[in-house]
Motif scaffolding. Structure first.
Motif, mmCIF file in Angstrom:
data_model
loop_
_atom_site.group_PDB
_atom_site.id
_atom_site.type_symbol
_atom_site.label_atom_id
_atom_site.label_comp_id
_atom_site.label_asym_id
_atom_site.label_seq_id
_atom_site.Cartn_x
_atom_site.Cartn_y
_atom_site.Cartn_z
ATOM 1 N N ASN A 90 0.819 -1.208 0.000
ATOM 2 C CA ASN A 90 0.000 0.000 0.000
ATOM 3 C C ASN A 90 0.852 1.256 0.000
ATOM 4 O O ASN A 90 0.617 2.203 0.741
ATOM 5 C CB ASN A 90 -0.939 0.012 1.208
ATOM 6 C CG ASN A 90 -2.105 0.959 1.013
ATOM 7 O OD1 ASN A 90 -2.415 1.358 -0.109
ATOM 8 N ND2 ASN A 90 -2.754 1.330 2.090
ATOM 9 N N ARG A 91 1.883 1.228 -0.842
ATOM 10 C CA ARG A 91 2.768 2.386 -0.946
ATOM 11 C C ARG A 91 2.471 3.120 -2.242
ATOM 12 O O ARG A 91 2.322 2.501 -3.285
ATOM 13 C CB ARG A 91 4.239 1.954 -0.958
ATOM 14 C CG ARG A 91 4.710 1.443 0.359
ATOM 15 C CD ARG A 91 6.158 1.150 0.287
ATOM 16 N NE ARG A 91 6.379 0.137 -0.734
ATOM 17 C CZ ARG A 91 7.540 -0.086 -1.323
ATOM 18 N NH1 ARG A 91 8.585 0.611 -1.019
ATOM 19 N NH2 ARG A 91 7.675 -1.029 -2.224
ATOM 20 N N ILE A 92 2.455 4.401 -2.153
ATOM 21 C CA ILE A 92 2.302 5.225 -3.358
ATOM 22 C C ILE A 92 3.378 6.283 -3.302
ATOM 23 O O ILE A 92 3.444 7.076 -2.373
ATOM 24 C CB ILE A 92 0.915 5.887 -3.422
ATOM 25 C CG1 ILE A 92 -0.170 4.809 -3.464
ATOM 26 C CG2 ILE A 92 0.824 6.814 -4.613
ATOM 27 C CD1 ILE A 92 -1.570 5.350 -3.371
ATOM 28 N N LYS A 93 4.244 6.266 -4.331
ATOM 29 C CA LYS A 93 5.284 7.289 -4.422
ATOM 30 C C LYS A 93 5.133 7.964 -5.774
ATOM 31 O O LYS A 93 4.947 7.313 -6.778
ATOM 32 C CB LYS A 93 6.679 6.660 -4.357
ATOM 33 C CG LYS A 93 7.147 6.361 -2.974
ATOM 34 C CD LYS A 93 8.598 5.980 -3.021
ATOM 35 C CE LYS A 93 9.150 5.830 -1.644
ATOM 36 N NZ LYS A 93 10.557 5.495 -1.655
ATOM 37 N N SER A 94 5.236 9.228 -5.753
ATOM 38 C CA SER A 94 5.141 9.946 -7.011
ATOM 39 C C SER A 94 5.822 11.291 -6.878
ATOM 40 O O SER A 94 5.869 11.867 -5.799
ATOM 41 C CB SER A 94 3.672 10.147 -7.393
ATOM 42 O OG SER A 94 3.585 10.827 -8.603
ATOM 43 N N VAL A 95 6.311 11.752 -7.981
ATOM 44 C CA VAL A 95 6.864 13.098 -8.026
ATOM 45 C C VAL A 95 5.937 13.897 -8.931
ATOM 46 O O VAL A 95 5.769 13.570 -10.091
ATOM 47 C CB VAL A 95 8.293 13.091 -8.606
ATOM 48 C CG1 VAL A 95 8.802 14.500 -8.770
ATOM 49 C CG2 VAL A 95 9.205 12.285 -7.706
ATOM 50 N N GLU A 96 5.303 14.875 -8.377
ATOM 51 C CA GLU A 96 4.343 15.662 -9.143
ATOM 52 C C GLU A 96 4.957 16.931 -9.711
ATOM 53 O O GLU A 96 4.321 17.646 -10.454
ATOM 54 C CB GLU A 96 3.142 16.026 -8.257
ATOM 55 C CG GLU A 96 2.357 14.815 -7.787
ATOM 56 C CD GLU A 96 1.831 13.973 -8.934
ATOM 57 O OE1 GLU A 96 1.486 14.542 -9.998
ATOM 58 O OE2 GLU A 96 1.784 12.749 -8.777
ATOM 59 N N LEU A 132 10.593 8.507 -9.278
ATOM 60 C CA LEU A 132 9.427 8.517 -10.163
ATOM 61 C C LEU A 132 8.353 7.596 -9.598
ATOM 62 O O LEU A 132 8.634 6.707 -8.800
ATOM 63 C CB LEU A 132 9.808 8.030 -11.565
ATOM 64 C CG LEU A 132 10.745 8.889 -12.393
ATOM 65 C CD1 LEU A 132 11.109 8.178 -13.689
ATOM 66 C CD2 LEU A 132 10.127 10.248 -12.690
ATOM 67 N N ALA A 133 7.134 7.785 -10.052
ATOM 68 C CA ALA A 133 6.055 6.855 -9.692
ATOM 69 C C ALA A 133 6.470 5.456 -10.148
ATOM 70 O O ALA A 133 7.224 5.303 -11.118
ATOM 71 C CB ALA A 133 4.753 7.276 -10.375
ATOM 72 N N ASP A 134 5.982 4.449 -9.462
ATOM 73 C CA ASP A 134 6.395 3.071 -9.707
ATOM 74 C C ASP A 134 6.268 2.672 -11.178
ATOM 75 O O ASP A 134 7.202 2.155 -11.776
ATOM 76 C CB ASP A 134 5.568 2.115 -8.839
ATOM 77 C CG ASP A 134 5.686 2.442 -7.363
ATOM 78 O OD1 ASP A 134 6.768 2.892 -6.946
ATOM 79 O OD2 ASP A 134 4.702 2.253 -6.636
ATOM 80 N N LYS A 173 10.405 14.798 -18.428
ATOM 81 C CA LYS A 173 10.330 16.115 -17.802
ATOM 82 C C LYS A 173 10.587 16.015 -16.298
ATOM 83 O O LYS A 173 11.314 16.827 -15.725
ATOM 84 C CB LYS A 173 8.963 16.756 -18.074
ATOM 85 C CG LYS A 173 8.782 17.176 -19.534
ATOM 86 C CD LYS A 173 7.424 17.768 -19.754
ATOM 87 C CE LYS A 173 7.510 19.260 -19.542
ATOM 88 N NZ LYS A 173 6.265 19.962 -19.877
ATOM 89 N N LYS A 174 9.998 15.001 -15.657
ATOM 90 C CA LYS A 174 10.221 14.816 -14.223
ATOM 91 C C LYS A 174 11.686 14.518 -13.946
ATOM 92 O O LYS A 174 12.259 15.041 -12.986
ATOM 93 C CB LYS A 174 9.346 13.681 -13.686
ATOM 94 C CG LYS A 174 7.874 14.009 -13.627
ATOM 95 C CD LYS A 174 7.070 12.808 -13.164
ATOM 96 C CE LYS A 174 5.580 13.074 -13.248
ATOM 97 N NZ LYS A 174 4.803 11.883 -12.864
ATOM 98 N N LEU A 178 14.247 16.521 -11.563
ATOM 99 C CA LEU A 178 14.984 15.869 -10.473
ATOM 100 C C LEU A 178 16.489 15.993 -10.661
ATOM 101 O O LEU A 178 17.222 16.263 -9.707
ATOM 102 C CB LEU A 178 14.580 14.399 -10.387
ATOM 103 C CG LEU A 178 13.155 14.150 -9.900
ATOM 104 C CD1 LEU A 178 12.741 12.709 -10.171
ATOM 105 C CD2 LEU A 178 13.031 14.481 -8.425
ATOM 106 N N LEU A 179 16.954 15.791 -11.883
ATOM 107 C CA LEU A 179 18.386 15.913 -12.142
ATOM 108 C C LEU A 179 18.877 17.318 -11.850
ATOM 109 O O LEU A 179 19.968 17.508 -11.321
ATOM 110 C CB LEU A 179 18.699 15.524 -13.590
ATOM 111 C CG LEU A 179 18.701 14.034 -13.889
ATOM 112 C CD1 LEU A 179 18.749 13.777 -15.394
ATOM 113 C CD2 LEU A 179 19.868 13.343 -13.193
#
Length: 195
Positions: A90-96, A132-134, A173-174, A178-179
């Motif tokens: 139940n993990r949600i990772k994302s970079v918006e 990034l999102a999974d 783009k993400k 991040l870079l």
């Protein structure tokens, strides 16, 4: 020595030669692990899911029809097993955070990356992909590291080709955002926005 085709080892495995399947594991274990790791973001979990993936592939090998490449079929199993693990946790990772990057900023990022040692560069890129999102991390890995086509990625993920293209565009783009935060921290404020 010429390498035998996957189908040779598949036929041998289906005839009861379990050692033949170990050759397929050897061929694909690194990328299977990488794809899973990009999604689950944990080395221990990725190792477990990779084992589950190969077990599922072995048990389901008779259902492999050969309509797609064996690697595509196997990566599809790995991808779905990885998503199952994420759902289980139940993990949600994302970079918006997505912003437009100017050509000048891209050049500065590329120049800064050229100054970083190769190992450090790999670590930075892996950290950025991990953020990034999974699903996006897996798609980026398939496209840039395994060099799969958009069509092959669509077959693995169950998404449409257009959706894959959109996700790749947004992921690029993400990644640039991040870079930029990693290599040019003086150009971003605490919220990650360009100064």
């Amino acid at each position: 020595m010429m390498q035998r085709a996957d189908h040779y080892y598949i036929r041998r495995t289906l005839k009861g030669d379990t050692n033949a399947f170990s050759e397929l594991i050897t061929r694909y274990r690194d990328l299977v692990f990488t794809v899973i790791f990009r999604v689950v973001k944990s080395r221990e979990e990725a190792e477990e899911v990779a084992q589950d993936t190969f077990l599922k592939a072995f048990e389901s090998l008779s259902s492999f029809r050969g309509e797609a490449k064996f690697s595509t079929w196997l990566y599809s199993i790995a991808y779905r097993k990885a998503l199952d693990q994420v759902r289980k946790n139940n993990r949600i990772k994302s970079v918006e955070l997505v912003e437009d990057i100017t050509e000048k900023q891209v050049q500065k990022i590329e120049n800064a990356l050229d100054l970083i040692e190769q190992q450090q560069r790999r670590e930075v890129i892996n950290k950025c992909i991990a953020a990034l999102a999974d699903q996006d991390a897996a798609i980026v890995t398939f496209y840039y590291f395994e060099e799969l086509s958009v069509r092959e990625i669509a077959a693995i993920t169950g998404l449409t080709e257009d959706n894959i293209k959109v996700k790749l565009h947004r992921s690029r783009k993400k990644l640039f955002t991040l870079l930029k935060q990693f290599v040019l921290p003086e150009m971003t404020n605490s919220n990650g926005r360009a100064i």
